[in-house]
Design an enzyme around this catalytic site. Structure first.
Site, mmCIF file in Angstrom:
data_model
loop_
_atom_site.group_PDB
_atom_site.id
_atom_site.type_symbol
_atom_site.label_atom_id
_atom_site.label_comp_id
_atom_site.label_asym_id
_atom_site.label_seq_id
_atom_site.Cartn_x
_atom_site.Cartn_y
_atom_site.Cartn_z
ATOM 1 N N ASP A 277 0.933 -1.149 -0.047
ATOM 2 C CA ASP A 277 -0.126 -0.015 -0.025
ATOM 3 C C ASP A 277 0.839 1.267 -0.062
ATOM 4 O O ASP A 277 2.185 1.211 0.238
ATOM 5 C CB ASP A 277 -0.870 0.079 1.306
HETATM 6 C C1 BGC Z 1 -4.963 3.555 0.370
HETATM 7 C C2 BGC Z 1 -4.874 2.501 -1.114
HETATM 8 C C3 BGC Z 1 -4.750 3.019 -2.213
HETATM 9 C C4 BGC Z 1 -3.468 4.062 -2.050
HETATM 10 C C5 BGC Z 1 -2.931 4.574 -3.462
HETATM 11 C C6 BGC Z 1 -3.596 4.114 0.250
HETATM 12 O O1 BGC Z 1 -3.877 5.198 1.064
HETATM 13 O O2 BGC Z 1 -4.974 2.516 1.331
HETATM 14 O O3 BGC Z 1 -6.212 1.852 -1.151
HETATM 15 O O4 BGC Z 1 -4.874 2.336 -3.319
HETATM 16 O O5 BGC Z 1 -3.450 4.839 -0.934
HETATM 17 O O6 BGC Z 1 -3.823 5.877 -3.449
#
Ligand code: BGC
Length: 790
Positions: free
Chosen positions: A227
């Site tokens: 993530d």
């Molecule tokens: C989120 C993800 C997301 C990523 C990119 C993170 O903060 O948890 O779900 O895909 O950011 O935006």
């Protein structure tokens, strides 16, 4: 391009460079081998592509907003998810995006999780199936997906630093299950590891879940990515099974990982696996994502509507309140009718070209209605202004049917925070409005708009309730069609609606245990708990009404084949979700009363009968035997149940299975798992094999790179740093002081300050090297202890 061939031509350094992103949304290519850099971006309910600075979450290119997962799961409609996935892939192709970051298939451990709107269900089979349909559809067009957030990521509080502590059976049978189903059925090109730790091992490098289970047991052959900002020590992550760290940060870890390589802490084999998986991802997606092809925006809006129509759930319908007739006198109360809420806040935020409101849709259908705003969405905190609007609305009530459109306003549901403070409560302005309306009339149809469960203690006083969840950009026209019976509602709840938040098994500790989050209730989550403990609920899992009626007959079980006849016995056409549950009646261990194993949605014309067929698989009977560390089938009786909901079993039959004869049931005697009195204790958890852990407070002198900017406020330097960060985040994102409280802005601020120093470096795009992060931690510690930097 040939990933294998290219890999053989790269140096260790070049391979390692592939395992870290290029910038916020791009992967590194390999220039000398003409390997292009591909773009990956959010997901999961439509394509979210930044139009400017990635820090400004609100500024994104126009794309269709499809119903959020909590809504689309209520369709129980694999075909609907397929269409939605195909449309999303077409938008990726047009925008030259190779991988869309979704779907999210985490379990709903608690209805207050701020991201529940992004997740499908409290049931792993439903969630896994929905995810698999969507993934297969997207990938059928050559675009990749990212199944997220793997794993046991069930709250936003302490989301980057918390550890989800749980026993192995619960992890496998419940929290990993939707991922297992989706992986086996659809092989997502990527899987996104979650921010949290699992039993204190970071998910980004958790060998048990990434290597042993995901790859070795389930046969996953794609690319595991972190993530955003969720990486830990890069070589340890790779050793644990990670392939790619995101976002790009000018190779934050390269030197460090090369040193680890020289010291033999990471092998060629591990580096090759990670680099190959990244190259192979590029190989698989490059064709589709480099052929910019326009799509039909209106067609996608129609698909969005089809999914919404299949998903809205009719929860109550007495006195034939619904469907409305065109000449019924109606009064619509609620600003949602003008400004619908159709999505949640955070990284899934979309900017659809067109949003249908209920008012516009009623106008377009030539339906006459009265309207009153009832509350002011832009000013929800002003009690006086909202009371005035409520009074004005009530003054308009005469002899009409009132369509009362209420729910959670934006600030209640967002990535980055849970509804811990407000619990189930509706906004105060909505609560007061309901009271006032019901004091005058109960000729009321409540229309709900929220991504998750809300307090419906008024439910007995209203004859009709229709839940739209967060139904995407076509919400208004879909709602209009359901209200007027143009389409017969067929959605069924993908989660239980408890009577009160206190009924939720983890309600006493959820969001309150700092960093060490202990899953004491084990498998007994959602209907697995309510139905086993016989706790009354507002609306059960799997429940939803229709404008017609269905009858079930002729359950036949022959070997692994199950069939049942379903007849539409009413006067209008409609679709029914037929649910197959299995109750494990053996005494091998503790089991939930019954578990969903399969389902089918069938469309039946009035009077029509169809035979619905299911196949029973070995997995449907297995449970994870902790002693044997393996899935086994216990010898004994199993009840096959066919239901219209988890609490409306129409037909059932017992079958026998041969198998394992061991039992550990005795040890659970008198525990919460058999009495369900109060809440599960640490001693109960111990019976599952979970040693409950309590967080030890970190004091000045003990801070490490894993601490957050919020954590270090206990030191003078930390306090000042926190303030500086707040100012910096606002400046970088253009958030004005007066606007710091809006949902999007709050989320941006909270996410930025709830990040660890390590995460901050990872998210800084290279501006903050690890050594600098280490020095800052050192200042917070007053240099009394060296920050831990591996
Ligand atoms: C989120 C993800 C997301 C990523 C990119 C993170 O903060 O948890 O779900 O895909 O950011 O935006």
């Amino acid at each position: 391009m040939n990933a294998k061939e290219i890999l053989s031509k790269l140096t260790v350094k070049e391979k390692l460079m592939l395992t870290s992103g290029k910038d916020f949304w791009h992967l590194n290519g390999v220039e000398k081998e003409n390997v292009p850099s591909i773009m990956v971006t959010d997901g999961p309910h439509g394509l979210r592509k930044a139009a400017g600075s990635e820090m400004n979450v609100g500024n994104v290119v126009p794309t269709e907003a499809f119903p959020t997962a909590s809504c689309s799961a209520c369709s129980w409609d694999r075909e609907a998810l397929k269409k939605m996935g195909e449309a999303m892939a077409e938008e990726c192709i047009q925008e030259e995006v190779a991988v869309i970051l979704g779907p999210g298939t985490n379990m709903k451990r608690d209805p207050l999780c701020g991201r529940n709107f992004e997740y499908f269900s409290e049931d792993p089979v439903l969630a896994g199936e929905m995810a698999a349909s969507m993934i297969n559809a997207i990938q059928s067009k050559g675009i990749g997906t990212s199944l997220k957030h793997y794993a046991a990521n069930n709250q936003e509080t302490y989301r980057m630093t918390g550890s989800s502590n749980l026993d192995i059976r619960t992890l496998r049978e419940y929290y990993l299950k939707p991922f297992e189903i989706a992986v086996k059925k659809s092989q997502p090109y990527t899987i996104m590891s979650s921010y949290n730790k699992i039993n204190n091992v970071p998910a980004s490098g958790n060998k048990l879940v990434l290597k042993d289970i995901l790859r070795d047991e389930w046969g996953y052959n794609g690319c595991v990515i972190t993530d955003w900002g969720g990486a830990h020590v890069h070589y340890e992550d790779i050793n644990g099974g990670l392939d790619l760290e995101m976002p790009g940060n000018k190779q934050l870890y390269l030197k460090h990982t090369l040193k680890a390589y020289k010291e033999g802490k990471i092998t060629d084999e591990e580096i090759d696996r990670a680099a190959y998986n990244v190259l192979h991802l590029i190989e698989k997606t490059i064709d589709a994502s480099s052929k910019k092809t326009p799509y039909d925006k209106d067609a996608h809006h129609k698909i969005s509507k089809e999914v919404a129509l299949s998903s809205m759930v009719l929860l109550k319908n007495e006195k034939n309140m619904l469907p409305l007739k065109k000449d019924d006198k109606i009064l619509v109360i609620g600003e949602f009718a003008e400004k619908p809420r159709y999505q949640g806040a955070g990284s899934s935020f979309l900017n659809p070209p067109k949003v249908d409101s209920l008012k516009e849709s009623l106008d377009a259908a030539g339906i006459a209605y009265d309207y009153a705003k009832g509350y002011d969405l832009s000013n929800m905190k002003d009690a006086e202004a909202n009371a005035k609007l409520a009074d004005e609305a009530v003054a308009q009530i005469k002899d009409q049917k009132v369509v009362l459109y209420i729910g959670l306003s934006d600030e209640y549901e967002s990535e980055g925070s849970d509804r811990i403070v407000t619990k189930f409560a509706l906004p105060e302005a909505h609560q007061k409005l309901i009271e006032k309306v019901l004091a005058k009339t109960n000729n009321v149809i409540v229309v709900l708009s929220a991504g998750s469960v809300v307090d419906l203690s008024f439910a007995d006083k209203v004859p009709a309730i229709l839940d739209t969840y967060l139904a995407g950009a076509s919400v208004g026209s879909a709602l209009c069609d359901i209200l007027y019976g143009v389409v017969n509602p067929s959605g069924k709840l993908a989660e239980t609606w408890p009577l009160s938040y206190d009924d939720v098994p983890c309600s006493e500790t959820y969001g309150k245990e700092k960093n060490q989050v202990n899953y004491r209730e084990g498998l007994f989550v959602g209907y697995r708990y309510y139905n086993t403990a016989n706790v009354p609920v507002r609306f059960p899992f799997g429940f939803g009404l229709s404008y017609t009626t269905f009858e079930y007959a002729n359950l036949k079980i022959s070997g692994n084949k199950v069939s049942v006849d379903v007849t539409n016995t009413g006067k209008v056409d409609g679709a029914e979700v037929v649910q197959l549950y299995i109750a494990n009646k053996t005494k091998a261990t503790i089991f939930p009363a019954a578990e969903l194993k399969n389902f089918d949605k069938v469309f039946l014309k009035a009077g029509e009968t169809k035979t619905v067929k299911f196949e029973l698989k070995d997995e449907d009977f297995q449970y994870f035997n902790v002693e044997k560390n393996a899935y086994v089938i216990a010898k004994g009786d199993y009840e096959i149940q066919i239901g219209a909901s988890s609490r409306d079993i129409k037909l059932k039959e017992i079958i026998k299975k041969e198998g394992d004869t061991s039992s550990d049931l005795d040890k659970f005697k008198g525990s919460w798992f058999t009495t369900f009195k109060g809440k599960p204790t640490d001693a109960d958890a111990k019976l599952l094999g979970l040693d409950v852990i309590y967080e030890q407070p970190t004091r000045k002198g003990d801070y490490t790179l894993e601490n957050t900017v919020q954590d270090v406020k206990g030191s003078g330097f930390g306090k000042v740093f926190h303030k500086i960060m707040l100012i910096a985040v606002c400046a970088a994102t253009g958030i004005k002081k007066s606007e710091m409280d809006t949902p999007q802005n709050k989320m941006t601020i909270e996410a930025a300050l709830g990040i660890s120093f390590r995460g901050m470096a990872a998210m800084s795009g290279g501006a903050m090297p690890l050594w600098l992060a280490g020095i800052l931690v050192g200042f917070c510690n007053g240099f009394s202890r060296k920050s831990k930097k591996k």
